[in-house]
Each structure stands twice: as C-alpha cells, then as structure tokens.
Design an enzyme around this catalytic site. Structure first.
Site, PDB file in Angstrom:
ATOM      1  N   GLY A   1      82.618  35.253  69.652  1.00 50.88           N
ATOM      2  CA  GLY A   1      83.698  36.082  69.113  1.00 50.88           C
ATOM      3  C   GLY A   1      83.232  37.124  68.115  1.00 50.88           C
ATOM      4  O   GLY A   1      84.017  37.581  67.276  1.00 50.88           O
TER       5      GLY A   1
ATOM      6  N   ASP B   1      86.402  40.635  53.282  1.00 51.37           N
ATOM      7  CA  ASP B   1      86.801  40.997  54.642  1.00 51.37           C
ATOM      8  C   ASP B   1      88.100  41.800  54.577  1.00 51.37           C
ATOM      9  O   ASP B   1      89.003  41.496  53.810  1.00 51.37           O
ATOM     10  CB  ASP B   1      86.989  39.734  55.489  1.00 51.37           C
ATOM     11  CG  ASP B   1      87.026  40.042  56.977  1.00 51.37           C
ATOM     12  OD1 ASP B   1      86.083  39.638  57.679  1.00 51.37           O
ATOM     13  OD2 ASP B   1      87.996  40.680  57.443  1.00 51.37           O
ATOM     14  N   ILE B   2      88.198  42.829  55.428  1.00 54.50           N
ATOM     15  CA  ILE B   2      89.374  43.706  55.405  1.00 54.50           C
ATOM     16  C   ILE B   2      90.612  43.007  55.979  1.00 54.50           C
ATOM     17  O   ILE B   2      91.740  43.404  55.679  1.00 54.50           O
ATOM     18  CB  ILE B   2      89.050  45.018  56.174  1.00 54.50           C
ATOM     19  CG1 ILE B   2      89.928  46.158  55.716  1.00 54.50           C
ATOM     20  CG2 ILE B   2      89.139  44.819  57.679  1.00 54.50           C
ATOM     21  CD1 ILE B   2      89.436  47.526  56.170  1.00 54.50           C
TER      22      ILE B   2
ATOM     23  N   SER C   1      82.596  40.570  66.625  1.00 53.88           N
ATOM     24  CA  SER C   1      83.191  41.893  66.861  1.00 53.88           C
ATOM     25  C   SER C   1      82.419  43.013  66.174  1.00 53.88           C
ATOM     26  O   SER C   1      82.588  44.173  66.539  1.00 53.88           O
ATOM     27  CB  SER C   1      84.658  41.907  66.408  1.00 53.88           C
ATOM     28  OG  SER C   1      84.755  41.670  65.027  1.00 53.88           O
TER      29      SER C   1
ATOM     30  N   HIS D   1      76.313  38.828  60.147  1.00 56.23           N
ATOM     31  CA  HIS D   1      77.100  38.612  58.932  1.00 56.23           C
ATOM     32  C   HIS D   1      77.545  37.164  58.853  1.00 56.23           C
ATOM     33  O   HIS D   1      77.720  36.494  59.886  1.00 56.23           O
ATOM     34  CB  HIS D   1      78.304  39.554  58.861  1.00 56.23           C
ATOM     35  CG  HIS D   1      79.165  39.545  60.090  1.00 56.23           C
ATOM     36  ND1 HIS D   1      78.827  40.241  61.222  1.00 56.23           N
ATOM     37  CD2 HIS D   1      80.330  38.906  60.360  1.00 56.23           C
ATOM     38  CE1 HIS D   1      79.768  40.051  62.146  1.00 56.23           C
ATOM     39  NE2 HIS D   1      80.684  39.239  61.653  1.00 56.23           N
TER      40      HIS D   1
ATOM     41  N   HIS E   1      80.493  34.810  57.323  1.00 59.24           N
ATOM     42  CA  HIS E   1      81.823  34.713  56.718  1.00 59.24           C
ATOM     43  C   HIS E   1      81.814  33.555  55.711  1.00 59.24           C
ATOM     44  O   HIS E   1      81.409  32.441  56.068  1.00 59.24           O
ATOM     45  CB  HIS E   1      82.886  34.381  57.757  1.00 59.24           C
ATOM     46  CG  HIS E   1      83.059  35.388  58.856  1.00 59.24           C
ATOM     47  ND1 HIS E   1      84.148  36.239  58.923  1.00 59.24           N
ATOM     48  CD2 HIS E   1      82.313  35.672  59.949  1.00 59.24           C
ATOM     49  CE1 HIS E   1      84.065  36.982  60.017  1.00 59.24           C
ATOM     50  NE2 HIS E   1      82.958  36.666  60.662  1.00 59.24           N
TER      51      HIS E   1
ATOM     52  N   ASN F   1      79.697  34.203  63.662  1.00 62.83           N
ATOM     53  CA  ASN F   1      80.036  34.419  65.061  1.00 62.83           C
ATOM     54  C   ASN F   1      78.912  35.220  65.709  1.00 62.83           C
ATOM     55  O   ASN F   1      78.459  36.225  65.152  1.00 62.83           O
ATOM     56  CB  ASN F   1      81.368  35.158  65.167  1.00 62.83           C
ATOM     57  CG  ASN F   1      82.511  34.355  64.577  1.00 62.83           C
ATOM     58  OD1 ASN F   1      82.546  33.139  64.715  1.00 62.83           O
ATOM     59  ND2 ASN F   1      83.435  35.029  63.920  1.00 62.83           N
TER      60      ASN F   1
HETATM   61  P1  5GP Z   1      83.206  39.040  63.508  1.00 61.79           P
HETATM   62  O1  5GP Z   1      84.475  39.132  64.321  1.00 61.79           O
HETATM   63  O2  5GP Z   1      82.151  39.972  64.045  1.00 61.79           O
HETATM   64  O3  5GP Z   1      82.717  37.649  63.289  1.00 61.79           O
HETATM   65  O4  5GP Z   1      83.599  39.527  62.061  1.00 61.79           O
HETATM   66  C1  5GP Z   1      83.753  40.858  61.727  1.00 61.79           C
HETATM   67  C2  5GP Z   1      84.630  40.887  60.516  1.00 61.79           C
HETATM   68  O5  5GP Z   1      84.551  42.186  59.956  1.00 61.79           O
HETATM   69  C3  5GP Z   1      86.110  40.631  60.825  1.00 61.79           C
HETATM   70  O6  5GP Z   1      86.528  39.488  60.104  1.00 61.79           O
HETATM   71  C4  5GP Z   1      86.800  41.909  60.370  1.00 61.79           C
HETATM   72  O7  5GP Z   1      88.038  41.667  59.738  1.00 61.79           O
HETATM   73  C5  5GP Z   1      85.789  42.516  59.409  1.00 61.79           C
HETATM   74  N1  5GP Z   1      85.837  43.951  59.315  1.00 61.79           N
HETATM   75  C6  5GP Z   1      85.929  44.825  60.358  1.00 61.79           C
HETATM   76  N2  5GP Z   1      85.935  46.093  59.905  1.00 61.79           N
HETATM   77  C7  5GP Z   1      85.827  46.015  58.548  1.00 61.79           C
HETATM   78  C8  5GP Z   1      85.769  47.003  57.520  1.00 61.79           C
HETATM   79  O8  5GP Z   1      85.794  48.212  57.737  1.00 61.79           O
HETATM   80  N3  5GP Z   1      85.655  46.551  56.243  1.00 61.79           N
HETATM   81  C9  5GP Z   1      85.610  45.209  55.948  1.00 61.79           C
HETATM   82  N4  5GP Z   1      85.515  44.889  54.654  1.00 61.79           N
HETATM   83  N5  5GP Z   1      85.656  44.261  56.894  1.00 61.79           N
HETATM   84  C10 5GP Z   1      85.758  44.651  58.178  1.00 61.79           C
END
Ligand code: 5GP
Ligand code: ZN
Length: 115
Positions: A94, A31-32, A96, A101, A103, A88
């Site tokens: 939550g 994760d970034i 985004s 995916h 985590h 999520n």
């Molecule tokens: P969500 O909020 O949808 O559960 O998780 C999305 C995740 O994607 C977040 O933890 C966010 O930090 C990660 N993320 C968003 N953009 C990028 C990216 O460009 N590269 C990587 N490796 N992770 C990303």
C-alpha cells in the site's frame, strides 16, 4: 535527491511540512492526512524508493532513523502509552509515496492485524 519526488522536496524545504525533528540524515514531519492523534513520517534525506531499493553498500541511515523515531515518540508523549511504526512497501504494502518512510502512529489504541 530525485527531482520529481515529493518527500525529497520536503527534505529540501521546497515544499512546506510541519517538521518535528531534523538532523543531518533524517527529517520527520506530521502526515498531511493523520490516521491517529499522532501520525508522523520519518524519512532519510537521501532518496531511496523503499526497503526493496536500499543498496547493500549504502551508508546506513537506519540507526539514525530509529534514534529519530525514539526522539519523536518521546517529544510527542508516546513513550509511556506506546505507538506503532509502519513502513508500507510496494503495491501489496500500500505504498503511495516512493521515498522510503516510517509512519509513527500513536495517541490511540491501534488494531491488529491491519487490513
Ligand atoms: P504511504 O501510503 O506511502 O505508506 O504513505 C504516504 C503518506 O504520505 C500518507 O500517509 C500521506 O497522507 C502522506 N502524504 C502524502 N502527501 C503528503 C504531503 O504533501 N505532505 C505530508 N506531510 N504528507 C503527505
Ligand atoms: Zn525522494
């Protein structure tokens, strides 16, 4: 492949990511914005928005995803200490990024329940 989807682009290697595991169905990358010492995202290569969007007749990548989670957790040293898998989903969940995916969070003691 969804042309505008960030994680499809990562799966297609159009956007770089720190990949820790890959097979024909699944890819996993750091994760970034890590929320724990280990924070890896495991995704199916085929686009699907989220769990609510999985078609009932879709080929089933879930076992491949669970195997990938186990391999990543082992490779990154989490099997003994433990770890958490979070998906999520939608607004209240939550989510985004609208490509399903999982985590993997580990390397520290995690609180429960989440906020
Ligand atoms: P969500 O909020 O949808 O559960 O998780 C999305 C995740 O994607 C977040 O933890 C966010 O930090 C990660 N993320 C968003 N953009 C990028 C990216 O460009 N590269 C990587 N490796 N992770 C990303
Ligand atoms: Zn996608």
């Amino acid at each position: 492949m969804s042309a505008s989807c960030l994680f499809c682009k990562i799966a297609q290697k159009q956007i770089p990511a720190s990949i820790v595991y890959e097979d024909d169905q699944v890819i996993a990358f750091h994760d970034i914005t890590p929320q724990a010492p280990v924070h890896v995202l495991v995704i199916p290569k085929n686009h699907c928005d989220n769990i609510s969007d999985i078609p009932s007749d879709a080929p089933d990548p879930i076992l491949a995803i669970l195997r990938a989670i186990q391999i990543v957790a082992k490779d990154l040293g989490l099997l003994k200490s433990g770890f958490r898998v979070v998906t999520n989903t939608g607004l209240d969940g939550g989510q985004s990024v609208n490509h399903v995916h999982f985590h993997i969070l580990g390397g520290r003691s995690l609180q429960w329940p989440p906020g």
